[in-house]
Design a protein around this motif. Sequence first.
Motif, PDB file in Angstrom:
ATOM      1  N   SER A 204       0.840  -1.197   0.000  1.00 19.96           N
ATOM      2  CA  SER A 204       0.000   0.000   0.000  1.00 19.96           C
ATOM      3  C   SER A 204       0.869   1.237   0.000  1.00 19.96           C
ATOM      4  N   ILE A 205       0.308   2.323  -0.526  1.00 20.06           N
ATOM      5  CA  ILE A 205       0.954   3.627  -0.522  1.00 20.06           C
ATOM      6  C   ILE A 205      -0.125   4.673  -0.306  1.00 20.06           C
ATOM      7  N   SER A 206       0.148   5.619   0.559  1.00 22.75           N
ATOM      8  CA  SER A 206      -0.819   6.664   0.858  1.00 22.75           C
ATOM      9  C   SER A 206      -0.080   7.945   1.222  1.00 22.75           C
ATOM     10  N   VAL A 207      -0.757   9.072   1.005  1.00 23.29           N
ATOM     11  CA  VAL A 207      -0.204  10.386   1.335  1.00 23.29           C
ATOM     12  C   VAL A 207      -1.156  11.056   2.314  1.00 23.29           C
ATOM     13  N   VAL A 208      -0.628  11.483   3.447  1.00 26.25           N
ATOM     14  CA  VAL A 208      -1.422  12.169   4.461  1.00 26.25           C
ATOM     15  C   VAL A 208      -0.709  13.461   4.841  1.00 26.25           C
ATOM     16  N   ALA A 209      -1.453  14.335   5.485  1.00 24.71           N
ATOM     17  CA  ALA A 209      -0.880  15.588   5.988  1.00 24.71           C
ATOM     18  C   ALA A 209      -0.534  15.409   7.452  1.00 24.71           C
ATOM     19  N   ALA A 210       0.669  15.827   7.825  1.00 21.58           N
ATOM     20  CA  ALA A 210       1.074  15.740   9.227  1.00 21.58           C
ATOM     21  C   ALA A 210       0.311  16.781  10.042  1.00 21.58           C
ATOM     22  N   ASN A 211       0.074  16.449  11.302  1.00 22.54           N
ATOM     23  CA  ASN A 211      -0.598  17.355  12.241  1.00 22.54           C
ATOM     24  C   ASN A 211      -1.938  17.840  11.702  1.00 22.54           C
ATOM     25  N   SER A 212      -2.721  16.905  11.185  1.00 17.34           N
ATOM     26  CA  SER A 212      -4.021  17.256  10.617  1.00 17.34           C
ATOM     27  C   SER A 212      -5.132  16.728  11.519  1.00 17.34           C
ATOM     28  N   PRO A 213      -6.240  17.496  11.687  1.00 14.15           N
ATOM     29  CA  PRO A 213      -6.517  18.807  11.090  1.00 14.15           C
ATOM     30  C   PRO A 213      -5.774  19.933  11.815  1.00 14.15           C
ATOM     31  N   ALA A 214      -5.532  21.015  11.081  1.00 12.80           N
ATOM     32  CA  ALA A 214      -4.809  22.170  11.613  1.00 12.80           C
ATOM     33  C   ALA A 214      -5.512  23.433  11.155  1.00 12.80           C
TER      34      ALA A 214
ATOM     35  N   SER B 212      -3.723  30.083   9.314  1.00 13.69           N
ATOM     36  CA  SER B 212      -3.051  31.210   9.951  1.00 13.69           C
ATOM     37  C   SER B 212      -3.021  32.383   8.984  1.00 13.69           C
ATOM     38  N   ARG B 213      -3.586  33.512   9.430  1.00 15.76           N
ATOM     39  CA  ARG B 213      -3.621  34.693   8.567  1.00 15.76           C
ATOM     40  C   ARG B 213      -2.418  35.590   8.729  1.00 15.76           C
ATOM     41  N   TYR B 214      -1.700  35.447   9.838  1.00 19.83           N
ATOM     42  CA  TYR B 214      -0.679  36.436  10.157  1.00 19.83           C
ATOM     43  C   TYR B 214       0.740  35.898  10.171  1.00 19.83           C
ATOM     44  N   GLU B 215       0.932  34.622  10.061  1.00 22.41           N
ATOM     45  CA  GLU B 215       2.298  34.098  10.058  1.00 22.41           C
ATOM     46  C   GLU B 215       2.375  32.865   9.163  1.00 22.41           C
ATOM     47  N   ALA B 216       3.562  32.688   8.598  1.00 17.25           N
ATOM     48  CA  ALA B 216       3.769  31.558   7.695  1.00 17.25           C
ATOM     49  C   ALA B 216       3.751  30.244   8.474  1.00 17.25           C
ATOM     50  N   GLN B 217       3.321  29.196   7.801  1.00 17.93           N
ATOM     51  CA  GLN B 217       3.255  27.877   8.420  1.00 17.93           C
ATOM     52  C   GLN B 217       4.094  26.888   7.631  1.00 17.93           C
ATOM     53  N   ASN B 218       4.767  26.029   8.369  1.00 20.13           N
ATOM     54  CA  ASN B 218       5.409  24.886   7.721  1.00 20.13           C
ATOM     55  C   ASN B 218       4.355  23.800   7.497  1.00 20.13           C
ATOM     56  N   PHE B 219       4.418  23.181   6.358  1.00 19.10           N
ATOM     57  CA  PHE B 219       3.443  22.151   5.994  1.00 19.10           C
ATOM     58  C   PHE B 219       4.208  20.903   5.591  1.00 19.10           C
ATOM     59  N   THR B 220       3.728  19.739   6.049  1.00 20.04           N
ATOM     60  CA  THR B 220       4.427  18.478   5.801  1.00 20.04           C
ATOM     61  C   THR B 220       3.481  17.451   5.216  1.00 20.04           C
TER      62      THR B 220
ATOM     63  N   SER C  68      -9.925  20.881 -10.280  1.00 18.92           N
ATOM     64  CA  SER C  68      -8.861  19.869 -10.163  1.00 18.92           C
ATOM     65  C   SER C  68      -8.891  19.124  -8.836  1.00 18.92           C
ATOM     66  N   ALA C  69      -9.820  19.450  -7.953  1.00 21.13           N
ATOM     67  CA  ALA C  69      -9.858  18.826  -6.630  1.00 21.13           C
ATOM     68  C   ALA C  69     -11.091  17.944  -6.515  1.00 21.13           C
ATOM     69  N   SER C  70     -10.896  16.766  -5.925  1.00 22.67           N
ATOM     70  CA  SER C  70     -12.005  15.856  -5.685  1.00 22.67           C
ATOM     71  C   SER C  70     -12.467  15.889  -4.238  1.00 22.67           C
ATOM     72  N   GLU C  71     -11.659  16.468  -3.366  1.00 18.91           N
ATOM     73  CA  GLU C  71     -12.008  16.600  -1.961  1.00 18.91           C
ATOM     74  C   GLU C  71     -11.153  17.704  -1.350  1.00 18.91           C
ATOM     75  N   VAL C  72     -11.574  18.155  -0.178  1.00 14.25           N
ATOM     76  CA  VAL C  72     -10.787  19.153   0.546  1.00 14.25           C
ATOM     77  C   VAL C  72      -9.632  18.437   1.236  1.00 14.25           C
ATOM     78  N   PHE C  73      -8.416  18.873   0.957  1.00  9.84           N
ATOM     79  CA  PHE C  73      -7.228  18.269   1.561  1.00  9.84           C
ATOM     80  C   PHE C  73      -6.249  19.387   1.902  1.00  9.84           C
ATOM     81  N   PRO C  74      -5.701  19.393   3.135  1.00 11.21           N
ATOM     82  CA  PRO C  74      -5.882  18.424   4.215  1.00 11.21           C
ATOM     83  C   PRO C  74      -7.293  18.493   4.819  1.00 11.21           C
ATOM     84  N   GLU C  75      -7.590  17.500   5.619  1.00  9.36           N
ATOM     85  CA  GLU C  75      -8.893  17.433   6.269  1.00  9.36           C
ATOM     86  C   GLU C  75      -9.157  18.709   7.050  1.00  9.36           C
ATOM     87  N   PRO C  76     -10.296  19.354   6.840  1.00 10.23           N
ATOM     88  CA  PRO C  76     -10.567  20.609   7.545  1.00 10.23           C
ATOM     89  C   PRO C  76     -11.028  20.365   8.981  1.00 10.23           C
TER      90      PRO C  76
END
Length: 489
Positions: free
Chosen positions: A145-155, A158-166, A384-392
């Motif tokens: 199996s192979i899958s792609v997930v977002a770390a620290n989700s849901p998150a 942020s409107r005022y500072e940059a975020q690292n995304f993994t 181009s999107a089939s779902e909202v990702f990362p999970e809201p």
Amino acid sequence: MSAPLAVCLFLLLLLSALRPSAGYLTVSIEPHPPVIFGDTVTLKCNFRTDGKLREIVWFQVMEGGGAKQKIFTYDAMYNSSYLHLEDQRRQEDLVYQSTVRLPEVQMEDDGRYECHVGVYDMSSTDSVVLAAGSIVLTVIVPPKSISVVAANSPAPFSRYEAQNFTLVCIVTGAKPAPVVYFKRDGELIDVVPTAESSSSSAGDQSKGPGQEKSFGRGQAGLWSSQVLTSRDLDDTKLQKSLSLLEDEGKLARLGQDGPHGPQPGPEEMSLELTTEVIPETVVSREFPRWVQSNDPLYYFQHRQQVAGDGSMEVRAMLTWSLNPQLDNEALFSCEVNHPALSMPMQAEVTLAAPRGPKLSMSPSQAKVGDTVRITVQGFQLGPSASEVFPEPMFTWTRVGGRLLDGREEQDGRELILDRVPAELNGSMFRCTAQNPLGSTDTHTRLIVFDNPRLKKGLEHYIAIDAAVSWTSITFTSMLLLLRFTCELT
């Protein structure tokens, strides 16, 4: 001694020296390349001898050499069949080949195999010469199996500072560990390996899929995959909001903090607390208030561990400073190369911010005392999107008041209102859906109708209470009349 006789003796000695001694036996197993899980493999044991064959025994070595399992036996004394044997006469030696066929090899077939051969010594029928050969069979298993997930989700967004995304690519069931790499919109991503990355072959993406690839970027100032290097900053927008000022009056530089915290410059120290305050309603919830580079740095690391069945689980992580304006609706794919695969295996995700949540209310016409459920059914998606990702993540609030249970807000995809009272009629409820790419609000109004059953029941209780009161008054009047009659007599 005459010369011809001497020559004959010399030739006899030479022939006897060249001929193998009694009990001559050599055994070897032909090498075999790694075999793919589920295929059929044939092991071949070749041996040469001048003696008479006694037996052939094949073993599979188990438990790291602590035990052996017999998988094939040929006994010349009781079996004259040569189904698994081929022989041909070369000079005075016999050359044999014994084969063992393993259909649909499994993980447990991986390991060492031994071929043991015994022959009778030509000089004595009572002695047996023994010899053995061995081979290590390697079974390779493609990823399950192979899958792609977002770390620290849901998150949150942020409107005022940059975020690292993994992004985390999880590959399981492979043996040996596969090579994992990421692509964006079909193009291989040029990554910078972090210090935590393993040096094994399970995903050094800097080399790409099967080819060397230079970083193309300096690694100076690389802190870790969790703190990225500096980003471009729009100071004209930063000066418009006090929310970016810390308690000490220092500007929180977005993405430009060093390894030990913020590094304020001269211009930052000169900012005063009299800067213009923009109301919250002016701030856009769809896009952040900073400008980033169009060519971010991507940091790559991977980890691998051995599962209980001997296969490998690989987790490859791609980290960068998220830019919602550019990364929204970007297609990221994780691809895997493995010797058991004829073509790369991949999993894809499209980053998408939540837009236009669709709410449903049950029951559609709520009455006093009903349990009302307001649920998020879906979103308006881009082409181009089939779902909202990362999970809201979802947050429910009541406009102008608290929720029914007294809380100010509630998390979750569904809001449940138990036994709604008439006082909630006309109340407006807000659902905020957000992920690191954006945030959006939607509202719904609750209309509460009268409940005829409750009203009828209330009228029944009122009638009963009135009857009881009338009976009590009548009984009291009769007692007073009886007492007055008694006094007259």
